[in-house]
Design a protein around this motif. Structure first.
Motif, mmCIF file in Angstrom:
data_model
loop_
_atom_site.group_PDB
_atom_site.id
_atom_site.type_symbol
_atom_site.label_atom_id
_atom_site.label_comp_id
_atom_site.label_asym_id
_atom_site.label_seq_id
_atom_site.Cartn_x
_atom_site.Cartn_y
_atom_site.Cartn_z
ATOM 1 N N THR A 275 -36.377 10.505 2.859
ATOM 2 C CA THR A 275 -36.445 11.073 4.195
ATOM 3 C C THR A 275 -35.504 12.271 4.261
ATOM 4 O O THR A 275 -34.350 12.181 3.853
ATOM 5 N N ILE A 276 -36.038 13.377 4.772
ATOM 6 C CA ILE A 276 -35.257 14.604 4.938
ATOM 7 C C ILE A 276 -35.234 14.936 6.421
ATOM 8 O O ILE A 276 -36.290 15.033 7.054
ATOM 9 N N ASN A 277 -34.046 15.095 6.974
ATOM 10 C CA ASN A 277 -33.903 15.467 8.387
ATOM 11 C C ASN A 277 -33.836 16.983 8.510
ATOM 12 O O ASN A 277 -33.095 17.635 7.786
ATOM 13 N N ILE A 278 -34.600 17.509 9.433
ATOM 14 C CA ILE A 278 -34.609 18.938 9.737
ATOM 15 C C ILE A 278 -34.029 19.083 11.140
ATOM 16 O O ILE A 278 -34.660 18.686 12.116
ATOM 17 N N LYS A 279 -32.814 19.594 11.231
ATOM 18 C CA LYS A 279 -32.149 19.713 12.538
ATOM 19 C C LYS A 279 -32.791 20.774 13.415
ATOM 20 O O LYS A 279 -32.953 20.589 14.600
ATOM 21 N N ASP B 41 -40.995 12.804 5.641
ATOM 22 C CA ASP B 41 -41.039 11.586 4.841
ATOM 23 C C ASP B 41 -41.821 11.915 3.572
ATOM 24 O O ASP B 41 -42.957 12.391 3.653
ATOM 25 N N GLU C 257 -39.589 15.681 16.536
ATOM 26 C CA GLU C 257 -38.371 15.078 17.085
ATOM 27 C C GLU C 257 -38.641 14.634 18.513
ATOM 28 O O GLU C 257 -38.960 15.441 19.366
ATOM 29 N N MET D 32 -36.505 16.451 13.698
ATOM 30 C CA MET D 32 -37.724 16.408 12.935
ATOM 31 C C MET D 32 -37.398 15.785 11.589
ATOM 32 O O MET D 32 -36.318 16.005 11.040
ATOM 33 N N GLU D 33 -38.352 15.013 11.068
ATOM 34 C CA GLU D 33 -38.166 14.378 9.769
ATOM 35 C C GLU D 33 -39.345 14.662 8.853
ATOM 36 O O GLU D 33 -40.483 14.771 9.316
#
Length: 111
Positions: free
Chosen positions: A13-17, A4, A109, A1-2
């Motif tokens: 942009t931040i990535n959420i694992k 923006d 995602e 999941m990102e």
């Protein structure tokens, strides 16, 4: 999941694992530092309330968007215009003091 984040022409942009276990304090801190870098103070913006609701709304959209995403848009969030974008993307936009838009978009995602 990102996630923006956009202010005018600047973006982050931040990535959420894992959307079910993420560090909300770190995500909010990253956004606030980004905003300060481009000249804005978002301390009065309820990112702590908005971001988890957006993430919950998008989590699971890979198999068809849950009612939570569209429900959040119908319900709204104080100070933001919310939108559902086909494909399970949620957006939240507000206007900053100089009229520039501040926009958060949360993308599911897709594998």
């Amino acid at each position: 999941m990102e996630i923006d984040v956009r202010i005018g022409n600047e973006s982050l942009t931040i990535n959420i694992k894992n959307p079910y276990r993420f560090d909300l304090n770190q995500v909010v801190a990253d956004i606030r530092v980004f905003a300060e870098r481009v000249g804005y103070d978002l301390k009065e913006t309820d990112l702590e309330g908005l971001i988890p609701r957006m993430i919950r709304g998008v989590a699971g959209c890979e198999a068809g968007c849950p009612a939570d995403a569209k429900g959040l848009v119908r319900e709204g969030f104080d100070g933001f215009r919310l939108g559902y974008i086909e494909g399970g993307i949620l957006s939240a936009t507000t206007e900053l003091s100089d009229g520039r838009p501040f926009t958060l978009r949360v993308f599911p995602e897709f594998d």
